[in-house]
Enzyme design. Structure first.
Site, PDB file in Angstrom:
ATOM      1  CG  HIS A 174      -1.885   1.097   1.296  1.00  0.00           C
ATOM      2  ND1 HIS A 174      -1.541   2.368   1.716  1.00  0.00           N
ATOM      3  CD2 HIS A 174      -3.199   1.148   0.982  1.00  0.00           C
ATOM      4  CE1 HIS A 174      -2.598   3.145   1.670  1.00  0.00           C
ATOM      5  NE2 HIS A 174      -3.621   2.432   1.217  1.00  0.00           N
ATOM      6  CG  ASP A 208      -0.762   5.972   3.149  1.00  0.00           C
ATOM      7  OD1 ASP A 208      -0.250   6.906   2.499  1.00  0.00           O
ATOM      8  OD2 ASP A 208      -1.982   5.877   3.376  1.00  0.00           O
ATOM      9  CE  LYS A 209       1.261   0.630   7.394  1.00  0.00           C
ATOM     10  NZ  LYS A 209       2.034   1.028   8.552  1.00  0.00           N
ATOM     11  CD  GLU A 240       7.298  12.493   8.892  1.00  0.00           C
ATOM     12  OE1 GLU A 240       6.528  11.674   8.342  1.00  0.00           O
ATOM     13  OE2 GLU A 240       7.313  12.704  10.116  1.00  0.00           O
ATOM     14  CD  GLU A 243      14.070  17.311  13.625  1.00  0.00           C
ATOM     15  OE1 GLU A 243      14.090  18.498  13.278  1.00  0.00           O
ATOM     16  OE2 GLU A 243      13.799  16.932  14.784  1.00  0.00           O
ATOM     17  CE  LYS A 266      -7.560   0.335   1.873  1.00  0.00           C
ATOM     18  NZ  LYS A 266      -8.214   1.668   1.648  1.00  0.00           N
ATOM     19  CG  PHE A 316      -6.428  -3.297  -7.136  1.00  0.00           C
ATOM     20  CD1 PHE A 316      -5.720  -2.155  -7.466  1.00  0.00           C
ATOM     21  CD2 PHE A 316      -6.387  -3.733  -5.810  1.00  0.00           C
ATOM     22  CE1 PHE A 316      -4.985  -1.462  -6.520  1.00  0.00           C
ATOM     23  CE2 PHE A 316      -5.654  -3.040  -4.858  1.00  0.00           C
ATOM     24  CZ  PHE A 316      -4.946  -1.915  -5.207  1.00  0.00           C
ATOM     25  CG  ASP A 323      -3.831   7.272  -3.304  1.00  0.00           C
ATOM     26  OD1 ASP A 323      -3.612   8.478  -3.528  1.00  0.00           O
ATOM     27  OD2 ASP A 323      -4.554   6.860  -2.389  1.00  0.00           O
ATOM     28  CB  ALA A 324       0.481  10.433  -3.260  1.00  0.00           C
ATOM     29  NE  ARG A 374      -1.518   9.399   3.423  1.00  0.00           N
ATOM     30  CZ  ARG A 374      -1.836   9.849   2.205  1.00  0.00           C
ATOM     31  NH1 ARG A 374      -2.380  11.051   2.061  1.00  0.00           N
ATOM     32  NH2 ARG A 374      -1.613   9.123   1.128  1.00  0.00           N
ATOM     33  CE  LYS A 375      -4.150   3.424   4.977  1.00  0.00           C
ATOM     34  NZ  LYS A 375      -4.148   4.854   4.617  1.00  0.00           N
ATOM     35  CE  LYS A 428       6.737  10.671  14.619  1.00  0.00           C
ATOM     36  NZ  LYS A 428       5.497  10.910  15.380  1.00  0.00           N
ATOM     37  CE  LYS A 449      12.617  12.305  17.023  1.00  0.00           C
ATOM     38  NZ  LYS A 449      14.094  12.241  16.920  1.00  0.00           N
ATOM     39  CG  ASP A 472       4.352  10.855  18.892  1.00  0.00           C
ATOM     40  OD1 ASP A 472       3.578  11.050  19.842  1.00  0.00           O
ATOM     41  OD2 ASP A 472       4.555  11.699  18.004  1.00  0.00           O
TER      42      ASP A 472
END
Length: 394
Positions: free
Chosen positions: A18, A20-21, A46, A59, A171, A235, A243-244, A249-250, A270, A274, A276
């Site tokens: 995918h 995003d992955k 990123e 960074e 998906k 598909f 798709d970008a 995003r997941k 990260k 971090k 997060d």
């Protein structure tokens, strides 16, 4: 998700291909490169992916010589996922890096100096969760949605005839029926999988059906009219060409499929200063050990931090009414005692300053089985069960 009554609950997952992955995988590959060279490296990478183009940004603070390897490492990640298509190829994609030095203002808050201990790399709230719904102590809808895609990946990569013609992007979505708060069967399953041009959709449907039946417990398969495979009918164009994709995003796919709260922070790219990432891992570790110790059937833990501050501002425990004669407030105090929840303490306890992150980028960060050779997914261990029981009975 409530723990009682009759209801339907749905979770989705996405494959390593995918868009995003793909971005998550590249970001974590960059992170691993820096941690391999220097366990104290700082990374916030990123990634943007689109038609035959990859952009790295963010960074870093680490050895300069790593910079010269980043483009090749990104290509290797794309190759491993399986992309060598006209619209997105590990060979032809234009890859550029705009990574720059870490902000000095962040560094001064995070680094230890003099009497100051190392602080959190950002403020925020992080949640951990565990439930007895599966043997991995994960919510069942997400567990099965992820496992379906893992099986399709294995078919594709291991030379299984069932994987012939399948491509990396996919998906899944699984809806389970709960009775008295426990999952008893699937009411619908949706799988979309990228494929080579000219493949018969009926053939793809049967491949996916067999895979889903293998994954779900016996008798759980949904009705045929609620079994959807490539519902658009075709598909072929997929991945970053279709798709970008962007890092982070997941976040619901990465965690608990919507069955538990989320603090909003993404993980991939990260380094473990971090919170997060590291504190979310710690919260899962604590919640899983609480459930594994038999103290509750469900456990949600929230941690909170302030940038530059070395201790958690709060530790909150919610057993969702399933606790076994244990006080939630006392349990929160004990968890804070038996594990050092400072950023440094988490990293040392879970051994997070190692290049172990590329494997986390797809199919969820939680509920995974640690690889003994890689010593990864340490937050899935249940080695706190005995200390936790001892602390409760002292």
């Amino acid at each position: 998700m409530r723990n009682h009554g009759d209801f339907l609950f749905t979770s989705e997952s996405v494959s390593e291909g995918h868009p995003d992955k793909v971005a998550d995988r590249i970001s974590d590959t960059i992170l691993d490169a820096y941690l391999q060279a220097d366990p104290e490296a700082r990374v916030a990478c990123e990634t943007l992916v689109t038609t035959n183009r990859v952009v790295l940004a963010g960074e870093v603070r680490g050895p300069k010589e790593v910079e010269d390897t980043l483009i090749d490492r990104a290509r290797d990640a794309i190759k491993d996922i399986g992309y060598d298509q006209e619209g997105f190829s590990w060979k032809k994609a234009d890859i550029t890096s705009h990574l720059h030095a870490q902000s000095a203002d962040i560094a001064v808050g995070v680094d230890s100096a003099g009497e100051k201990d190392e602080g959190a790399g950002d403020q925020g709230i992080m949640f951990g969760f565990a439930t007895r719904e599966t043997e991995h102590l994960m919510p069942a809808p997400l567990f099965y949605a992820q496992t379906i895609l893992e099986r399709l990946r294995d078919h594709r990569k291991n030379g299984d005839p069932r994987g012939r013609g399948l491509l990396p992007d996919a998906k899944s979505q699984v809806t389970l029926r709960y009775e008295n708060g426990k999952p008893v069967g699937a009411t619908s399953v949706v799988v979309s999988t990228q494929h080579e041009a000219g493949m018969d959709q009926k053939e793809i449907r049967e491949i996916v059906r067999e895979t889903v039946q293998d994954v779900l417990p016996e008798g759980w398969m949904c009705p045929d009219n609620e079994f959807y495979v490539n519902p658009t009918g075709i598909f072929v164009i997929g991945g970053p060409d279709g798709d970008a994709g962007l890092t982070g995003r997941k976040i619901i796919v990465d965690t608990y499929g919507g069955a538990a709260p989320h603090g909003g922070g993404a993980f991939s790219g990260k380094d473990p200063t971090k919170v997060d990432r590291s504190a979310a891992y710690a919260a899962r570790y604590l919640a899983k050990n609480v459930v594994a110790a038999g103290l509750a059937d469900r456990c949600t833990i929230q941690l909170s931090y302030a940038i530059g501050v070395s201790r958690p501002l709060s530790v909150y425990v919610d057993l969702d009414g399933t606790g076994k004669d244990v006080d939630e407030d006392r349990l929160g105090l004990l968890l804070n005692e038996i594990m050092d929840l400072s950023p440094r303490g988490i990293r040392k306890h879970l051994r997070l300053n190692r290049p172990i992150y590329a494997k986390t980028a797809a199919y969820g960060h939680f509920g995974r089985v640690p690889d003994p050779e890689l010593d990864n997914f340490t937050w899935e261990n249940t080695d706190l069960v005995a200390p936790l029981k001892a602390a409760l009975h002292r």
